[in-house]
Design a protein around this motif. Structure first.
Motif, PDB file in Angstrom:
ATOM      1  N   PHE A  28      -7.966  -5.066  -4.781  1.00 25.16           N
ATOM      2  CA  PHE A  28      -7.943  -4.845  -3.341  1.00 25.16           C
ATOM      3  C   PHE A  28      -8.040  -3.334  -3.077  1.00 25.16           C
ATOM      4  O   PHE A  28      -7.588  -2.529  -3.894  1.00 25.16           O
ATOM      5  CB  PHE A  28      -6.644  -5.422  -2.760  1.00 25.16           C
ATOM      6  CG  PHE A  28      -6.559  -5.298  -1.268  1.00 25.16           C
ATOM      7  CD1 PHE A  28      -7.505  -5.897  -0.458  1.00 25.16           C
ATOM      8  CD2 PHE A  28      -5.537  -4.573  -0.675  1.00 25.16           C
ATOM      9  CE1 PHE A  28      -7.438  -5.773   0.923  1.00 25.16           C
ATOM     10  CE2 PHE A  28      -5.461  -4.450   0.699  1.00 25.16           C
ATOM     11  CZ  PHE A  28      -6.410  -5.048   1.503  1.00 25.16           C
ATOM     12  N   GLY A  31       5.795  -6.069   3.854  1.00 24.71           N
ATOM     13  CA  GLY A  31       6.932  -5.578   3.059  1.00 24.71           C
ATOM     14  C   GLY A  31       6.425  -5.140   1.702  1.00 24.71           C
ATOM     15  O   GLY A  31       5.349  -5.551   1.263  1.00 24.71           O
ATOM     16  N   THR A  38       0.851  -1.197   0.000  1.00 25.91           N
ATOM     17  CA  THR A  38       0.000   0.000   0.000  1.00 25.91           C
ATOM     18  C   THR A  38       0.884   1.243   0.000  1.00 25.91           C
ATOM     19  O   THR A  38       0.666   2.175  -0.781  1.00 25.91           O
ATOM     20  CB  THR A  38      -0.919  -0.008   1.250  1.00 25.91           C
ATOM     21  OG1 THR A  38      -1.585  -1.261   1.305  1.00 25.91           O
ATOM     22  CG2 THR A  38      -1.924   1.110   1.215  1.00 25.91           C
ATOM     23  N   LYS A  78       1.482 -13.606  -0.462  1.00 26.35           N
ATOM     24  CA  LYS A  78       1.724 -13.352  -1.884  1.00 26.35           C
ATOM     25  C   LYS A  78       2.632 -14.432  -2.472  1.00 26.35           C
ATOM     26  O   LYS A  78       3.244 -15.216  -1.750  1.00 26.35           O
ATOM     27  CB  LYS A  78       2.384 -11.975  -2.075  1.00 26.35           C
ATOM     28  CG  LYS A  78       1.572 -10.819  -1.520  1.00 26.35           C
ATOM     29  CD  LYS A  78       0.226 -10.671  -2.196  1.00 26.35           C
ATOM     30  CE  LYS A  78      -0.456  -9.377  -1.781  1.00 26.35           C
ATOM     31  NZ  LYS A  78      -1.899  -9.399  -1.967  1.00 26.35           N
ATOM     32  N   GLN A 133       0.190  -8.769  -6.804  1.00 26.29           N
ATOM     33  CA  GLN A 133      -0.166 -10.191  -6.896  1.00 26.29           C
ATOM     34  C   GLN A 133       0.591 -10.908  -8.012  1.00 26.29           C
ATOM     35  O   GLN A 133       0.255 -12.032  -8.353  1.00 26.29           O
ATOM     36  CB  GLN A 133      -1.674 -10.312  -7.168  1.00 26.29           C
ATOM     37  CG  GLN A 133      -2.524  -9.622  -6.114  1.00 26.29           C
ATOM     38  CD  GLN A 133      -4.013  -9.863  -6.283  1.00 26.29           C
ATOM     39  OE1 GLN A 133      -4.446 -10.555  -7.197  1.00 26.29           O
ATOM     40  NE2 GLN A 133      -4.811  -9.309  -5.389  1.00 26.29           N
ATOM     41  N   TYR A 155       3.459  -9.091   1.299  1.00 28.33           N
ATOM     42  CA  TYR A 155       2.543  -9.636   2.327  1.00 28.33           C
ATOM     43  C   TYR A 155       2.730 -11.159   2.322  1.00 28.33           C
ATOM     44  O   TYR A 155       2.911 -11.766   1.251  1.00 28.33           O
ATOM     45  CB  TYR A 155       1.122  -9.228   1.924  1.00 28.33           C
ATOM     46  CG  TYR A 155       0.034  -9.726   2.830  1.00 28.33           C
ATOM     47  CD1 TYR A 155      -0.290  -9.034   3.987  1.00 28.33           C
ATOM     48  CD2 TYR A 155      -0.668 -10.884   2.513  1.00 28.33           C
ATOM     49  CE1 TYR A 155      -1.302  -9.501   4.822  1.00 28.33           C
ATOM     50  CE2 TYR A 155      -1.674 -11.352   3.339  1.00 28.33           C
ATOM     51  CZ  TYR A 155      -1.984 -10.655   4.494  1.00 28.33           C
ATOM     52  OH  TYR A 155      -2.972 -11.113   5.311  1.00 28.33           O
TER      53      TYR A 155
HETATM   54  C1  LIG Z   1      -3.826  -5.691  -5.770  1.00 27.60           C
HETATM   55  C2  LIG Z   1      -3.197  -5.277  -4.476  1.00 27.60           C
HETATM   56  N1  LIG Z   1      -2.718  -4.031  -4.358  1.00 27.60           N
HETATM   57  C3  LIG Z   1      -2.130  -3.604  -3.217  1.00 27.60           C
HETATM   58  C4  LIG Z   1      -2.016  -4.426  -2.122  1.00 27.60           C
HETATM   59  C5  LIG Z   1      -1.440  -3.880  -0.854  1.00 27.60           C
HETATM   60  O1  LIG Z   1      -0.341  -4.573  -0.370  1.00 27.60           O
HETATM   61  P1  LIG Z   1      -0.010  -4.614   1.183  1.00 27.60           P
HETATM   62  O2  LIG Z   1      -0.981  -5.532   1.832  1.00 27.60           O
HETATM   63  O3  LIG Z   1       1.389  -5.118   1.233  1.00 27.60           O
HETATM   64  O4  LIG Z   1      -0.119  -3.227   1.694  1.00 27.60           O
HETATM   65  C6  LIG Z   1      -2.479  -5.736  -2.199  1.00 27.60           C
HETATM   66  C7  LIG Z   1      -2.350  -6.652  -1.061  1.00 27.60           C
HETATM   67  O5  LIG Z   1      -3.197  -7.353  -0.657  1.00 27.60           O
HETATM   68  C8  LIG Z   1      -3.105  -6.173  -3.403  1.00 27.60           C
HETATM   69  O6  LIG Z   1      -3.586  -7.417  -3.536  1.00 27.60           O
END
Ligand SMILES: Cc1ncc(COP(=O)(O)O)c(C=O)c1O
Length: 374
Positions: free
Chosen positions: A89, A197, A65, A189, A163, A186
């Motif tokens: 997501f 991370g 994120t 993944k 992903q 994550y």
């Molecule tokens: C498509 C997508 N974008 C962004 C993220 C965000 O990643 P994180 O959980 O490491 O912040 C995810 C994680 O689930 C994701 O699947």
């Protein structure tokens, strides 16, 4: 009745068991060197991951994120609209809003769940400044189509590769097509740490420099804060773990592909189920294998009763989530219907061909009416 066979959706314990000695040694070396923030494990992972992708720059950050948020902030685009798939997501949309832009959701294709290019095109307007291509479920988005649109309308292309580590199209890894790309490590993944991370990848050295500064309090030197930044660093322990795992990524992707191939072979003719279209122009990372059925919840219960864990990605399209209904797109996209039908089957190197046959056999039995509970 309890099932006598269990097929987990994901089995990180098994993955970590097989690498236990290397992982423990790597974690201990971070501790022994007291190199907790930055340091050699982070630098070596950044270099190894950039080399793996064929990318110029990789900047480790706290999570996927943050990677998206920092990348968007570093681009410093004029405030405007950014097109985001409705089936992703929440982080993809959050980053757009946090960077001060407006989200416009674009619809997805029912056959592969990826951005529908015609729909994207129809949403480009005078305020559009960018498009986020999400390589959803590990499948590369249509990069040539999206790149052409961005070129034609002078938009920035941003890749959300959270992903899709290792996915490839026309011999090129995802993460190297857009102006900038974001990865998540994550734990669940395809390439995951043992905590949060993320990484930002870009060919643009200046942009990379700005991302690095923004992720480290806007610093250009220890006490020189050139930008209003933040603290988002790839943890040294996570980097050490990722350094151990990265060499196995291609094998894990191969294993995921063979599971997907088995599902496709065994489920393609099952009436009542739609399997995703085969991706033939590169490497699908198969983070997820998502089928569609109008009887999703019933099937899920049946599989659960027979020991098969499944997931739903995502049960509600983003345009229908309370946080995004103000955009006025709720219920107007195909993504809404897909969200009611999508079911993610177990996938990963923890499954063998017997497991795939077992899961597929249960699904076929469910739709033929010959249900059995173990
Ligand atoms: C498509 C997508 N974008 C962004 C993220 C965000 O990643 P994180 O959980 O490491 O912040 C995810 C994680 O689930 C994701 O699947």
């Amino acid at each position: 009745m309890t099932a006598n066979r269990l097929i987990p959706f994901l089995d990180l314990q098994l993955q970590h068991q097989s690498l236990r000695n290397e992982l423990v040694a790597a974690i201990c070396s971070v501790m022994d060197d007291s190199a907790f923030i930055g340091g050699p494990s982070v630098r070596s992972f950044e270099m190894a991951f950039a080399e793996y992708l064929g990318a110029e720059n990789c900047i480790g950050v706290g999570n996927g994120t943050d990677a998206l948020e920092i990348a968007l902030a570093a681009l410093d685009l004029p405030t405007g609209e950014i097109i985001v798939p409705a089936n992703t997501f929440a982080a993809t949309a959050e980053a757009v809003i946090r960077a001060g832009h407006r989200v416009v959701f674009a619809d997805i294709r029912e056959d592969n769940y990826q951005l529908d290019l015609d729909d994207v095109k129809g949403r480009i307007g005078p305020d559009t400044v960018g498009i986020i291509a999400v390589h959803l479920y590990g499948e590369p988005a249509d990069m040539s189509g999206l790149s052409a649109l961005c070129m034609r309308y002078n938009l920035s292309l941003i890749e959300d590769c959270a992903q899709a580590h290792g996915a490839e199209v026309d011999g090129r890894k995802v993460g190297t097509f857009g102006r900038v790309a974001a990865f998540s490590f994550y734990p669940g993944k395809v390439l995951g740490g043992i905590g949060d991370g993320g990484a930002i990848v870009t060919e643009d050295d200046d942009l990379a420099g700005r991302c690095r500064m923004l992720a480290n309090h806007g610093r250009s030197a220890k006490w020189a804060h050139e930008l209003v930044g933040r603290n988002s660093r790839l943890d040294a322990v996570q980097a050490a773990v990722l350094n151990v795992k990265l060499p196995f990524l291609d094998d894990w992707i191969l294993a995921r592909n063979s599971v997907a191939k088995g599902y496709r072979r065994l489920l393609s003719d099952v009436e009542g189920v739609s399997v995703p279209a085969d991706f033939r122009t590169g490497i699908h990372a198969y983070h997820l294998f998502v089928i569609r059925t109008a009887r999703r919840d019933e099937l899920r219960e049946f599989l659960k009763a027979n020991g098969v864990e499944t997931g739903i990605h995502y049960p509600v399209a983003l345009c229908d989530q309370p946080a995004y209904q103000y955009l006025g797109q709720s219920g107007k996209l195909k993504a809404t219907v897909v969200a009611r039908q999508a079911l993610s089957l177990p996938i990963g190197e923890h499954l063998n061909s017997d497991d795939v046959e077992y899961v597929s056999g249960l699904i076929a039995a469910f739709f033929s009416g010959h249900r059995r509970v173990q």
